[in-house]
Design an enzyme around this catalytic site. Structure first.
Site, mmCIF file in Angstrom:
data_model
loop_
_atom_site.group_PDB
_atom_site.id
_atom_site.type_symbol
_atom_site.label_atom_id
_atom_site.label_comp_id
_atom_site.label_asym_id
_atom_site.label_seq_id
_atom_site.Cartn_x
_atom_site.Cartn_y
_atom_site.Cartn_z
ATOM 1 N N LYS A 1 33.839 36.066 34.844
ATOM 2 C CA LYS A 1 33.759 36.807 36.103
ATOM 3 C C LYS A 1 32.724 37.899 35.967
ATOM 4 O O LYS A 1 33.010 39.028 35.605
ATOM 5 C CB LYS A 1 35.103 37.431 36.500
ATOM 6 C CG LYS A 1 36.110 36.424 36.913
ATOM 7 C CD LYS A 1 36.559 36.713 38.301
ATOM 8 C CE LYS A 1 37.335 35.536 38.781
ATOM 9 N NZ LYS A 1 37.632 35.591 40.163
ATOM 10 N N ASP B 1 40.036 37.822 31.951
ATOM 11 C CA ASP B 1 38.786 38.213 32.598
ATOM 12 C C ASP B 1 37.963 39.113 31.701
ATOM 13 O O ASP B 1 38.476 39.722 30.786
ATOM 14 C CB ASP B 1 39.113 39.023 33.856
ATOM 15 C CG ASP B 1 39.490 38.133 35.009
ATOM 16 O OD1 ASP B 1 39.412 36.909 34.852
ATOM 17 O OD2 ASP B 1 39.854 38.691 36.057
ATOM 18 N N MET C 1 33.372 47.599 42.570
ATOM 19 C CA MET C 1 32.190 46.735 42.488
ATOM 20 C C MET C 1 31.047 47.281 43.338
ATOM 21 O O MET C 1 30.362 46.526 44.015
ATOM 22 C CB MET C 1 32.544 45.305 42.958
ATOM 23 C CG MET C 1 33.535 44.626 42.058
ATOM 24 S SD MET C 1 34.108 43.057 42.711
ATOM 25 C CE MET C 1 35.440 43.577 43.769
#
Ligand code: SAH
Length: 476
Positions: free
Chosen positions: A273, A251, A386
């Site tokens: 991602k 990732d 996030m």
């Protein structure tokens, strides 16, 4: 070579330890581990040895050493801390040609005890010939860290199959090939992962296939958490699998220094991602993992932090399970744990916070519809992954649901890396701090009273100049 290395069988043999203190107790423990019958001679015993003597695990003669104590002994260790007594023990043992050791006195020793890595039946002994016990210990520590804990079980399994394999594959070269493949393939990997039954099953399979041409299949997937960025935070198991994988699917969050530790000749596939632009959809990643494993390759699926915390690890292994692809999951240090430690912000604290909640600021449908009523409770820490994109809504809603606007909140950008930056604000001012400082992903948000401890407990001083964070958006 100053000493001849050897391993001695002392099971059920009498071994004498002269001395009753802590040092003697350590030697007694070692001798007992090797199955010896231990006789301790000392006027007084410390707590540990007293307990052993009370339960009959050792024989104790409560007096000073006498020569006849040596009768019938296999070896002798003097650990009294009194030079004259130690010297006498060594001298009398020497006169009888009995192996003798005086702790910390190499000149009086006829044998020395190495530093040891014990994965019985596998044992690794390290010695500097008495030159520097500290160096020997350091070498041992290195060996400890690169010798998986379950190597002993692996050796045990191989031992149990030795005769059968010898019968099934009489040719010595072919047999060596077979064992090499076993040690490099899924059998060994499963034992090391603690899946003994599965390992034995694979070994049986390999043995059945040994008469035929071709190799037993070894394709499998390692779903590994790479931690938040600092390569020192990898687990031993993660590192081992990184060094044996044939191909790595990684990732964006996996840091460059960590990728550098993957086997050099492994193929690298970037799965991306990013919040707004997935390089590969989750479905394509799942399919890719299955395809690679079916090509008989050992596939390392390397993820930032922990695979089961906002990492979609569950979805990946569900697909692998459906398709019967063998896999294992290795947990990693999640961003919350890593960033909090490196920012000096304990996630819980007796005075400030009795609970800690991890939430994602990026929901599946693009909204940030969290349960704000629950998150607004006092005395708990809320960690938002996030969360940069939704920071405005999150702060506003927490305040609307009753959390004080003055609640301390922190942003940790590129936590645990040389580029780490920590910004401390309040719920009210946090969105503005993000804009003013052009804070970029990856950034973690910590909200709660514990954040005020940062000022006092901040300890991490990255040595390198801060690295300009990538201009990409938050990953999903
Ligand atoms: N599975 C990962 C989380 C993936 S979600 C884990 O357990 O850590 C991605 C989010 O994690 C980022 O948006 C950011 O909020 C957080 N994150 C991951 N690494 C980080 C780091 N080094 N510093 C700050 N935040 C990080």
């Amino acid at each position: 070579m100053k000493y001849f290395p050897l391993f001695m069988d002392i099971r059920a043999r009498c071994c004498l330890v002269v001395g009753g203190g802590d040092v003697a107790a350590r030697k007694v423990a070692l001798l007992r581990r090797a199955g010896a019958k231990v006789l301790v001679v000392a006027p007084r015993l410390g707590t540990q040895l007293r307990a052993l003597a009370a339960e009959g695990a050792i024989e104790h003669r409560a007096r000073v050493f006498e020569e006849h104590d040596l009768d019938g002994c296999r070896l002798v260790i003097a650990a009294t801390g009194e030079e004259s007594v130690n010297a006498r023990v060594a001298e009398l043992a020497g006169a009888r040609e009995l192996p003798g050791n005086v702790v910390d006195d190499p000149a009086r020793c006829s044998f020395i005890v190495p530093s040891m890595v014990d994965r019985s039946p596998l044992q690794i002994a390290v010695s500097t010939g008495g030159a520097s016990p500290v160096l020997a210990r350091q070498v041992r520590a290195r060996l400890e860290s690169c010798t998986p804990a379950n190597y002993g079980r692996l050796a045990g399994l191989l031992e149990r199959y030795r005769t059968r394999v010898k019968q099934a594959i009489p040719d010595a070269d072919r047999r060596r090939d077979f064992w090499e493949r076993v040690l490099e393939g899924p059998v060994a990997e499963r034992v090391l992962a603690g899946q003994d039954a599965a390992a034995e099953h694979s070994l049986e399979q390999a043995l059945r296939g040994a008469g035929m041409a071709g190799e037993a299949p070894r394709g499998e997937v390692y779903l590994v958490g790479a931690g938040p960025g600092d390569p020192d935070l990898l687990t031993f198991r993660a590192l081992r699998l990184m060094q044996q994988a044939d191909v790595v699917v990684f990732d964006r969050l996996v840091s460059e220094p960590i990728l550098d530790m993957v086997r050099r000749d492994a193929e690298r596939i970037y799965a991306g991602k990013e919040r707004t632009r997935h390089s590969l959809s989750q479905e394509s990643i799942n399919e890719l993992l299955i395809r690679l494993a079916r090509e008989n390759r050992r596939v390392l699926r390397l993820k930032g932090g922990d695979p089961f915390i906002f990492g979609r690890g569950g979805e990946e292994i569900a697909t692998l399970m459906e398709h019967g692809v063998p896999f294992q999951v290795v947990p990693g240090i999640t961003a919350a744990a890593g960033c909090a430690s490196y920012a000096g912000i304990p996630l819980t604290h007796r005075d400030y916070s009795q609970a800690c909640i991890f939430v994602t600021g990026h929901l599946r449908d693009g909204t940030v519809a969290l349960n704000y009523g629950m998150l607004a409770h006092p005395n708990q820490t809320v960690v938002v992954y996030m969360g940069l994109h939704g920071v405005g809504v999150i702060c506003e809603q927490l305040i609307a649901h009753g959390r004080a606007p003055s609640t301390p909140a922190a942003l940790i950008q590129q936590g645990t890396t040389p580029g780490q930056r920590v910004y401390v604000a309040t719920l009210e001012s946090l969105p503005e701090v993000v804009t003013r400082n052009k804070v970029k992903a990856p950034t973690l948000i910590i909200i709660g009273e514990v954040v005020q401890l940062h000022e006092r407990l901040d300890w991490y001083r990255p040595e390198a100049a801060p690295v300009e964070p990538g201009a990409r958006d938050d990953p999903a």
